[in-house]
Design a protein around this motif. Structure first.
Motif, short mmCIF file in Angstrom:
data_model
loop_
_atom_site.label_atom_id
_atom_site.label_comp_id
_atom_site.label_asym_id
_atom_site.label_seq_id
_atom_site.Cartn_x
_atom_site.Cartn_y
_atom_site.Cartn_z
N LYS A 1 0.91 -1.31 -0.10
CA LYS A 1 -0.11 0.12 0.03
C LYS A 1 1.07 1.35 0.10
CE LYS A 1 -3.99 -2.46 0.79
NZ LYS A 1 -4.85 -2.51 -0.34
N LYS A 2 0.30 2.39 -0.54
CA LYS A 2 1.11 3.48 -0.55
C LYS A 2 1.62 3.88 0.78
CE LYS A 2 0.22 8.15 -2.46
NZ LYS A 2 1.45 8.39 -3.14
N GLY A 3 3.07 4.46 0.86
CA GLY A 3 3.71 4.92 2.11
C GLY A 3 4.18 3.35 2.82
N LYS A 4 3.99 2.49 2.35
CA LYS A 4 4.47 1.04 2.88
C LYS A 4 5.46 0.45 2.06
CE LYS A 4 0.23 0.73 5.71
NZ LYS A 4 -0.37 0.08 6.68
N VAL A 5 6.27 -0.23 2.60
CA VAL A 5 7.34 -1.08 2.01
C VAL A 5 7.20 -2.42 2.60
CG1 VAL A 5 8.87 0.69 1.40
CG2 VAL A 5 9.18 -0.43 3.59
N ILE A 6 7.76 -3.51 1.83
CA ILE A 6 7.69 -4.98 2.13
C ILE A 6 9.12 -5.31 2.44
CG2 ILE A 6 7.01 -7.36 1.57
CD1 ILE A 6 4.75 -6.52 -0.04
N LEU A 7 9.57 -5.81 3.47
CA LEU A 7 10.85 -6.40 3.94
C LEU A 7 11.17 -7.63 3.40
CD1 LEU A 7 10.94 -4.89 7.61
CD2 LEU A 7 11.47 -3.73 5.27
N TYR A 8 12.47 -8.18 3.53
CA TYR A 8 12.58 -9.58 3.14
C TYR A 8 11.89 -10.59 4.44
CZ TYR A 8 15.94 -9.67 -0.69
OH TYR A 8 16.57 -9.70 -2.04
N PRO A 9 11.57 -11.62 4.16
CA PRO A 9 11.05 -12.51 5.24
C PRO A 9 12.00 -12.73 6.32
CG PRO A 9 11.10 -13.78 3.14
CD PRO A 9 11.90 -12.32 2.87
N GLU A 10 11.47 -12.91 7.54
CA GLU A 10 12.14 -13.40 8.75
C GLU A 10 12.67 -14.81 8.75
OE1 GLU A 10 12.23 -10.69 12.78
OE2 GLU A 10 10.11 -11.49 12.14
N ASN A 11 13.99 -15.16 9.04
CA ASN A 11 14.09 -16.53 9.10
C ASN A 11 13.81 -17.29 7.91
OD1 ASN A 11 14.90 -16.17 11.74
ND2 ASN A 11 12.97 -16.37 12.69
N PRO A 12 14.38 -16.95 6.71
CA PRO A 12 13.57 -17.53 5.59
C PRO A 12 14.17 -18.93 5.58
CG PRO A 12 15.48 -16.01 4.91
CD PRO A 12 15.14 -15.95 6.44
N TYR A 13 15.45 -19.41 5.98
CA TYR A 13 15.74 -20.78 6.01
C TYR A 13 15.07 -21.60 6.79
CZ TYR A 13 19.71 -19.99 2.97
OH TYR A 13 20.38 -19.70 1.86
N LEU A 14 14.62 -20.95 7.92
CA LEU A 14 13.49 -22.00 8.89
C LEU A 14 12.14 -21.92 8.28
CD1 LEU A 14 13.15 -23.04 11.96
CD2 LEU A 14 12.42 -20.89 12.41
N ILE A 15 11.53 -20.90 7.55
CA ILE A 15 10.31 -21.10 6.90
C ILE A 15 10.47 -22.15 5.81
CG2 ILE A 15 8.98 -19.90 5.36
CD1 ILE A 15 8.58 -18.65 8.12
N ALA A 16 11.49 -22.12 5.18
CA ALA A 16 11.62 -23.11 4.08
C ALA A 16 11.74 -24.39 4.59
CB ALA A 16 13.06 -22.93 3.11
#
Lengths: 259, 259
Positions: B118-133
């Motif tokens: 949404k306007k005025g917001k940014v998406i960051l990289y996921p947290e703990n991507p290896y754990l999620i995978a």
């Protein structure tokens, strides 16, 4: 729609040859067919071999510039000399590799390769790769009455990553880049990075399936790629960013003060 | 063997959610199945959304360092601040982009993305991507009794090229790099560049088929990839080269004298 990638086993060739004739033989050998809308990906090494673009390092006369580059980057003088002759610009390097640009392709050591060449010889990039790709496309149309895209692929390294991906050295009959500037994201905002590297992405997966080793799979057929085929002539500037505009090339030489 | 890539249409999600549950629903919706040996590729943006990794720029307090980076590289101060917080190192930059490294991933602007937010917001990289995978891989094994590889993919830019390819931000259950050091080339010589960037290459073609625009295709199934599946734990250093050893990072800051 499901994209498929089919690598084709082909005969190893030992002297200059006609790529189109060998491709027809390869289709038969693999009991497969090319279809309308397919993208045919071919290894640049195979094309270079077909053109006899192989240099015997013993016959290379080394210039002063060759010696200088050889010393600065710990390259064999003959290799340094060939790299200089084959490249339009040298950006820099580390021990054993220089980063060069040749015909708007940024590559380590101007794309010259010692693998898959007899001892003491190196394989150069193909001559006139866009012309070769276009000629193959036309021969395929005349002989088989189908429209296909043609991509010539080489391996490349990615910044700060281990292992090789692929890069399209040339192409014909296929829109090299998908322009999504008019498209919106999921929230209806205009997209920021708005181009997709179509031919590089297809080149990468085809190159991946071709492998790098002892099995000769110099052709791959990509089906249902979703790429747009075209009759217009493609040139190398359509896939290349001026290095001065490149986030890596200019960015990496422009560090923050406190580094 | 023919490699196939099947992107899956999925529901757009508007708050934090369980990726595994949504994936099961997505398989049904697309009337398809995951098979033993498949590689499941998932967009990091989708994972980040599932974790609520979205930042409202209005709430960002800007540090002195944030201001400095903002000025030097013409970034919005709030963006510069988030980039600094999300990255381990800033290597340099051009107007609007800095090259950063976060968890051994080199990326422009630490991978933060204004598209699809949404306007005025940014998406960051996921947290703990290896754990999620790894968690996804285990849930798939427990629920479906099949072994698969899992890759989380983001778009990336290539040096001196127009358009986006893909990079594996994390993976599980799949050997990330194919080591070919023991293999020979077509002439029986040892290969020089002897690693294949397996997960980056599969990530690239999956990302290509997922698209970047308004259609939500956050999952893709890669079949017959030829990749080696594994039960051992993978970490980010297996795909990353130390920037000091990288032909681009070190090479581009080491130009020849006469440049």
């Amino acid at each position: 729609m499901q994209l498929t990638v089919l690598p084709l086993l082909a005969d190893r060739m030992y002297r200059e040859f006609d790529v189109f004739e060998v491709f027809l033989k390869t289709l038969k050998k693999n009991e497969t067919k090319l279809e309308d809308g397919d993208v045919l990906v071919i290894s640049t090494k195979y094309i270079s071999n077909s053109q006899g673009r192989i240099v015997d390092l013993d016959n290379i006369q080394i210039s002063d510039e060759g010696l200088e580059v050889s010393k600065k980057y710990q390259l064999k003088p003959e290799i340094a000399e060939v790299v200089i002759r084959e490249s339009d610009k040298i950006f820099g390097g580390i021990s054993g590799f220089v980063i060069t640009s040749s015909d708007n392709i940024m590559a380590p050591n101007a794309g010259i390769d010692k693998s898959n060449a007899k001892k003491g010889k190196v394989i150069l990039y193909p001559e006139n790769p866009y012309l070769i790709a276009e000629q193959l496309r036309r021969k395929i149309f005349l002989k088989m009455s189908i429209h296909v895209g043609v991509i010539l692929v080489d391996s490349r390294l990615m910044p700060a990553r281990i292992g090789t991906s692929g890069v399209a050295i040339a192409c014909a009959g296929i829109e090299p880049v998908l322009d999504m500037r008019s498209k919106k994201d999921l929230d209806g905002n205009p997209l920021k990075v708005t181009f997709q590297a179509v031919v590089d992405n297809l080149a990468t997966i085809a190159n991946h399936k071709m492998g790098e080793g002892a099995e000769s799979k110099p052709f791959a057929i990509v089906r249902n790629s979703g790429a747009n085929l075209t009759d217009r002539k493609i040139n190398s500037l359509e896939m290349a960013i001026d290095p001065d505009q490149c986030v890596y090339v200019r960015g990496l030489s422009n560090p923050p003060k406190n580094l």
